[in-house]
Design an enzyme around this catalytic site. Structure first.
Site, short mmCIF file in Angstrom:
data_model
loop_
_atom_site.label_atom_id
_atom_site.label_comp_id
_atom_site.label_asym_id
_atom_site.label_seq_id
_atom_site.Cartn_x
_atom_site.Cartn_y
_atom_site.Cartn_z
N SER A 148 6.12 59.24 -30.92
CA SER A 148 6.29 59.27 -29.48
C SER A 148 7.02 60.54 -29.05
O SER A 148 8.06 60.89 -29.60
CB SER A 148 7.08 58.04 -29.02
OG SER A 148 7.27 58.06 -27.63
N GLY A 149 6.46 61.23 -28.07
CA GLY A 149 7.08 62.45 -27.58
C GLY A 149 6.53 63.71 -28.23
O GLY A 149 6.96 64.82 -27.91
N THR A 153 -0.53 62.50 -25.59
CA THR A 153 -1.19 62.27 -24.30
C THR A 153 -1.61 63.59 -23.66
O THR A 153 -2.72 63.72 -23.12
CB THR A 153 -0.25 61.50 -23.36
OG1 THR A 153 0.09 60.24 -23.96
CG2 THR A 153 -0.92 61.24 -22.01
N ASN A 198 10.63 59.97 -24.74
CA ASN A 198 9.51 60.61 -24.04
C ASN A 198 9.52 60.13 -22.59
O ASN A 198 9.56 58.93 -22.32
CB ASN A 198 8.19 60.21 -24.72
CG ASN A 198 7.00 60.96 -24.15
OD1 ASN A 198 7.13 61.76 -23.24
ND2 ASN A 198 5.83 60.69 -24.70
N SER A 201 5.77 58.26 -21.91
CA SER A 201 5.31 57.63 -23.15
C SER A 201 4.20 56.61 -22.86
O SER A 201 4.32 55.78 -21.97
CB SER A 201 6.49 56.92 -23.84
OG SER A 201 6.05 56.26 -25.00
N SER A 202 3.12 56.70 -23.63
CA SER A 202 2.03 55.72 -23.49
C SER A 202 2.50 54.40 -24.09
O SER A 202 2.81 54.32 -25.28
CB SER A 202 0.78 56.21 -24.22
OG SER A 202 0.30 57.40 -23.68
N GLY A 430 2.62 56.56 -30.94
CA GLY A 430 3.06 57.11 -32.21
C GLY A 430 4.07 56.20 -32.89
O GLY A 430 4.51 55.18 -32.34
N GLU A 432 7.33 54.58 -34.00
CA GLU A 432 8.56 54.42 -33.21
C GLU A 432 9.67 53.80 -34.05
O GLU A 432 9.45 52.80 -34.76
CB GLU A 432 8.31 53.53 -31.99
CG GLU A 432 7.43 54.19 -30.95
CD GLU A 432 7.34 53.38 -29.66
OE1 GLU A 432 6.85 53.93 -28.66
OE2 GLU A 432 7.76 52.20 -29.67
#
Length: 1069
Positions: A148-149, A153, A198, A201-202, A430, A432
């Site tokens: 994540s981050g 995306t 993030n 973040s998705s 991603g 985590e």
């Protein structure tokens, strides 16, 4: 001999400058950058690599060193070079800032260029996948992975933008492009949120298929979503936010909209938005994002009613969160205020009283009977949150389905055809690791384990197996196979998912703690699983009693089992389902189908649903040709330019990049099946062109020998050829491009010859038909003209013969022609001025008409001339007419006066004595002129002034008025016919005031007498005498003035006592 000049640039590229005329040295690369120069990959010759690193990790000298790998990343990151290759895998480092490398010019630079010809870029991966889909007709997929981050995306957005700009377009295709691009902000608004790592973040997994037609234009798309983090709707960790759409609606919504939804422009007023204590984020502009989302909804195809109902649902979730419960003495819960219920009833389209009852009671069906069980405070809060999560989660699924409908590919020619090729795009959460990891992190990390397993199978394990199956010598590469972790999670009966489902479904008092105990009993001896109870003393200090630890491929993660069972069950009380099924909101009608109420089958648990959907995703990805983008986060603080080596080393490890690099260095860069390779390149060898009749392996061997491949550059397997170096393939591609042009030239020449011959035959046949038809028309026209000419000549001759006869059929044509000719001649030769007396001669038959026309023409010219005369000029002409009437052909000096304008007066104000002006009083002087007066006796000359008023003529000597002659006593005026200026004013003798006739001389005699005649109205009283003039004195005596012609003007008294005037003769009459 051509000289090759190489220009080095700090981006890790070599530029071959264009030739003098702008031509490129590389035939195949000119379309990449045009006249700016051709960029080719030649890393081994770079002198700048010590500063900027290498573009492909395969070129690292010490490719087995992790430190060298990370140092190369660091060098490139410091120079804002965020992309690097490992063979065909793209490694991307998030720069946390905007870079000027995503312009349309950059897109054009990468379009249609071989993968290694330009510097590493996400556009290169995108274009490579696109061209592979076009040329090989095989579906592609691009897998974007990373924690994540790391920028996954954003990477997917860049790929979509690249296809939107570079693919062929039409009005219909442009609509699909716009919808594909605009689906991103909508899904981000409803599915993304700010987390600790993030800001965007998705919180759901997304797999998008982009469908292309045979022209390569995007014609449709389809989105699959996975495991939306519904728990975020009701709870957020400190420093995190709920989904973006809530804040966008509150910050950007219009006042009327918020008033209708019952919302305030303050996120702190809503319980679901305050738990993270982070309503504002510096990097997010909710107000502008709201405008983007509203526009995107319109582009995708949402009508106003759908948008309104969608926003009603979003607002209702916020109102649900603000419902407060109180507790009775019995422990039963009740709703403390009905304000939120009223809003919910209106927004959701349900009965408020039924909803209120359902929130504090649970419906139980026992032995066919329905019973209502009151809920306590904790249960009521759970029911409220469960309803909020269900409403939001199902609405999100409906939203994705709505977008899919707008993106659906519809082949109008072949409606049932599945001819569209596909490029898949996987953008999923991603890996985590948080301070508090729960059910959602467990599912997310399980997904990443599966993706890593796929990556291992497709890029590492499959490499070795393929080489071995093809009989190619292989140097084994050791790698971590995470199948053991995937089995730990998903194995039947013994995996964590099976144990979790069993605890959720078994009767009895199951809880999160019993689930943890069962994990310990079943998995206690597993090398990748540990709990507080099973851990050693050192590990126990870092773990809670309600946690278990999994040793993932990316590292160790502690999971807290609290809430695992509830989140896995994801149950919504039956009576709340019934309320939602009765909703008048059309979106909720689709989300909550009434068949759910009659279905007796227990729904699958959340983790099982996720496991099954993940399995389907793996099947989809396995069926496509993969491309990889591995995203790396350089630091946890989201700061530009900061490179955290420890964090990056960890990511390099769990992304399996070193293993991938070792495989690439040990193996071959390119491999293709014999039939594919031979089919593509057979035209390069005379022996294999146009068709090879023998064994495929023999054909490929013949082909590569003809191309001059060295033994170390390739290997022949059982069914495939393996090429070690990309440059070998590029040389082959360049040769193919050259060959294509020669083949195309031959085909074009043959086709053009055939086409032109056929076209010529058709044109010749058509020309013959047209010529025959046209010749007939021309012949008929000429015959018709000859007949008309003969008839005209006959009529003209006959008319000439009968021209003097009255008008009759024989001469009417001739007479009409004569009339026409005269009128046309007259039109061309009309007089231009009044004084022009010319007039074309008329034939006898038109003499009378000609005279009438002449008079009309003269009248018209006179009328036009008169219209143009000004009042002053008119007055001048009137005086000239009077002068002409009096003097024309009578006095010698009249012709000299004609061109001279008459003036108003010959005396100015200063020429007349003021006393004279005073004596005149109210009489206005009309004209004044200096004159010479001759005495009646001795004819002595004396200077005087003659003044004319409206009633009299006055003779003035300086300040004295010597004589005042009323026009009534003026009998007449006499003047000679010569050019002298002498004239006599005759007055009535009976008037005692007068002294007799007055003899005067003036240099302006014509003008003065004309003025006098007009003022005195004596035009007919002016007499012009030939030789002498008699005048009368006061005593009644007469005197005579004799006029004779001479050489000069002379006025004197003669010996006979007469006044003698000698004047030059200017005009003989």
């Amino acid at each position: 001999m051509m000289e090759l000049k190489i220009q080095l640039v700090p981006t890790g590229e070599i530029i071959l400058p264009p030739g003098r005329n702008g031509e490129s040295h590389c035939h195949n690369c000119s379309k990449a950058v045009g006249s700016e120069g051709v960029r080719v990959m030649m890393e081994s010759a770079l002198t700048a690599r010590d500063r900027v690193g290498v573009q492909d990790f395969v070129l690292l000298e010490n490719h087995t060193s992790e430190a060298a790998f990370i140092e190369n990343l660091r060098k490139r990151f410091k120079e804002n070079l965020i992309y690097t290759y490992i063979g065909s895998v793209l490694v991307s480092v998030n720069p946390y800032k905007e870079l000027e490398i995503y312009t349309k010019q950059h897109m054009e630079r990468y379009r249609g260029v071989n993968f290694y010809e330009v510097s590493p870029h996400i556009y290169a991966v995108s274009d490579n996948a696109y061209r592979s889909m076009r040329t090989e007709r095989r579906d592609q997929c691009i897998l974007i992975s990373g924690e994540s981050g790391a920028g996954k995306t954003e990477a997917s957005k860049k790929i979509l933008q690249y296809y939107a700009v570079t693919c062929p377009a039409s009005d219909k295709v442009q609509t699909i492009k716009d919808r594909l691009l605009q689906s991103n902000p909508v899904l981000e608004a409803f599915g993304n949120a700010k987390t600790l790592r993030n800001d965007n973040s998705s919180r759901f997994g997304k797999y998008m298929d982009i469908q292309f037609d045979f022209k390569g234009a995007p014609v449709g798309g389809h989105i699959l979503n996975y495991l939306l983090e519904k728990s975020r709707v009701v709870h957020q960790n400190h420093g995190e936010r709920n989904f973006h759409i809530f804040y966008q609606l509150i910050e950007g919504g219009e006042e009327d909209l918020l008033r209708r939804l019952g919302l305030e422009r303050n996120p702190q007023q809503y319980q679901y938005l305050v738990k993270g204590n982070c309503p504002k984020v510096s990097s997010i502009n909710d107000r502008s994002d709201w405008k983007v989302v509203r526009k995107a909804l319109t582009v995708i195809g949402f009508n106003d009613d759908e948008v309104e109902e969608l926003l009603n649902i979003i607002a209702s979730v916020l109102h649900l969160g603000n419902i407060q419960f109180g507790g009775e003495e019995s422990g039963h819960a009740y709703i403390m205020a009905d304000t939120q219920i009223k809003y919910l009833a209106r927004l959701l389209g349900v009965d408020g009283s039924v909803l209120k009852e359902a929130l504090v009671n649970k419906k139980i069906i026992a032995k066919g009977e329905e019973l209502m069980s009151p809920l306590n405070l904790e249960q009521a809060a759970y029911a409220r949150d469960a309803l909020s999560k269900a409403v939001y989660g199902r609405t999100f699924s409906w939203l994705v389905n709505k977008i899919n409908i707008s993106l659906a590919f519809k082949d109008e020619v072949y409606p049932t055809s599945k001819s569209a090729s596909v490029i898949g795009l996987l953008d999923i959460y991603g890996f985590e690791v948080f301070q508090h990891n729960s059910f959602e992190q467990f599912c997310i990390n399980y997904c990443n384990e599966k993706l890593q397993q796929l990556f291992i199978e497709l890029t590492l394990k499959s490499e070795q197996e393929e080489y071995e199956s093809e009989g190619i010598t292989w140097e084994p590469v050791q790698y971590f196979n995470n199948k053991i972790i995937c089995d730990l999670v998903e194995e039947k009966f013994k995996g964590i998912i099976s144990i979790l489902d069993e605890e959720c479904l078994r009767p009895g008092d199951a809880s999160d703690i019993t689930f943890l105990e069962k994990l310990e009993d079943t998995l206690g001896g597993h090398a990748h699983f540990v709990t507080h109870k099973l851990a050693d003393g050192k590990t126990r200090k870092a773990m809670g009693r309600e946690e278990f630890r999994l040793l993932h491929y990316a590292g160790e993660v502690n999971y807290n089992v609290t809430g695992f069972l509830d989140k896995n069950n994801d149950l919504l009380f039956r009576n709340l389902k019934e309320v939602m099924c009765q909703s008048e909101n059309k979106i909720l009608t689709h989300c909550f189908e009434r068949e759910e109420l009659t279905d007796k089958k227990r729904p699958e648990t959340a983790v099982t649903q996720f496991k099954n959907s993940l399995a389907k995703l793996m099947e989809i990805l396995m069926s496509k040709e993969p491309s990889y983008i591995r995203c790396i986060k350089p630091n946890d603080a989201k700061q530009a330019g900061r490179f955290d080596e420890v964090l990056i080393r960890h990511q390099v490890k769990y992304l399996g990049l070193m293993e991938n690099l070792r495989v690439r260095r040990a193996g071959f860069a390119y491999r293709r099946r014999y039939e594919t390779f031979l089919q593509r390149y057979k035209s390069l060898c005379p022996e294999t062109w146009p068709n090879w009749q023998g064994r495929l392996a023999d054909g490929v061997s013949t082909l590569v020998k003809h191309l001059g491949y060295k033994p170390e550059e390739y290997k022949l397997g059982r069914s495939k050829i393996f090429i070690r170096f990309p440059k070998t393939l590029f040389a082959t591609e360049d040769a193919l491009e050259v060959r294509k042009h020669s083949l195309a030239t031959k085909l074009q020449a043959s086709w053009r010859g055939y086409s032109q011959k056929s076209k010529y035959r058709k044109l010749r046949h058509s020309a013959i038909l047209i010529q025959a038809w046209w010749r007939g028309i021309l012949a008929r026209r000429r015959a018709k003209l000859r007949r008309q000419a003969a008839d005209t000549i006959c009529r003209f001759i006959k008319g000439f013969i009968y021209r003097h006869q009255p008008r009759c059929p024989e001469n009417e044509y001739f007479l009409d022609y004569v009339r026409y000719s005269f009128l046309m001649n007259l039109c061309r030769n009309l007089p231009k001025t009044v004084l022009d007396k010319s007039w074309p001669p008329a034939p006898p038959a038109l003499a009378e008409a000609s005279e009438h026309l002449r008079n009309l023409c003269m009248q018209n010219m006179v009328w036009s001339y008169c219209k143009k005369i000004s009042p002053e000029w008119k007055h001048q002409l009137e005086q000239k007419m009077v002068a002409s009437e009096i003097f024309k052909d009578k006095k010698d000096n009249y012709p000299q006066s004609v061109p001279r304008l008459f003036v108003g007066t010959r005396l100015n104000g200063e020429d007349i004595n003021p006393k004279v002006i005073q004596a005149l009083g109210s009489e206005r002087m009309k004209y004044g002129v200096p004159v010479t007066k001759y005495d009646r006796k001795g004819f002595r000359a004396r200077p005087r002034q003659l003044l004319l008023t409206g009633n009299s003529a006055i003779i003035v000597e300086e300040a004295k008025m010597k004589q005042h002659i009323d026009y009534s006593v003026l009998r007449g005026v006499s003047v000679s016919s010569l050019s002298d200026g002498v004239f006599v004013l005759h007055v009535v003798c009976e008037d005692n005031k007068q002294k007799g006739d007055v003899i005067l001389q003036s240099d302006h005699i014509i003008e003065a007498l004309t003025k006098l005649a007009i003022c005195a109205d004596k035009i007919n009283s002016i007499n012009i005498n030939q030789s002498s003039i008699k005048f009368t004195t006061r005593q009644g005596k007469e005197g005579i003035i004799d006029f004779t012609s001479g050489s000069a003007l002379l006025v004197a008294k003669a010996k006979n006592g007469h006044l003698s005037v000698t004047a030059p003769r200017l005009n003989s009459r």
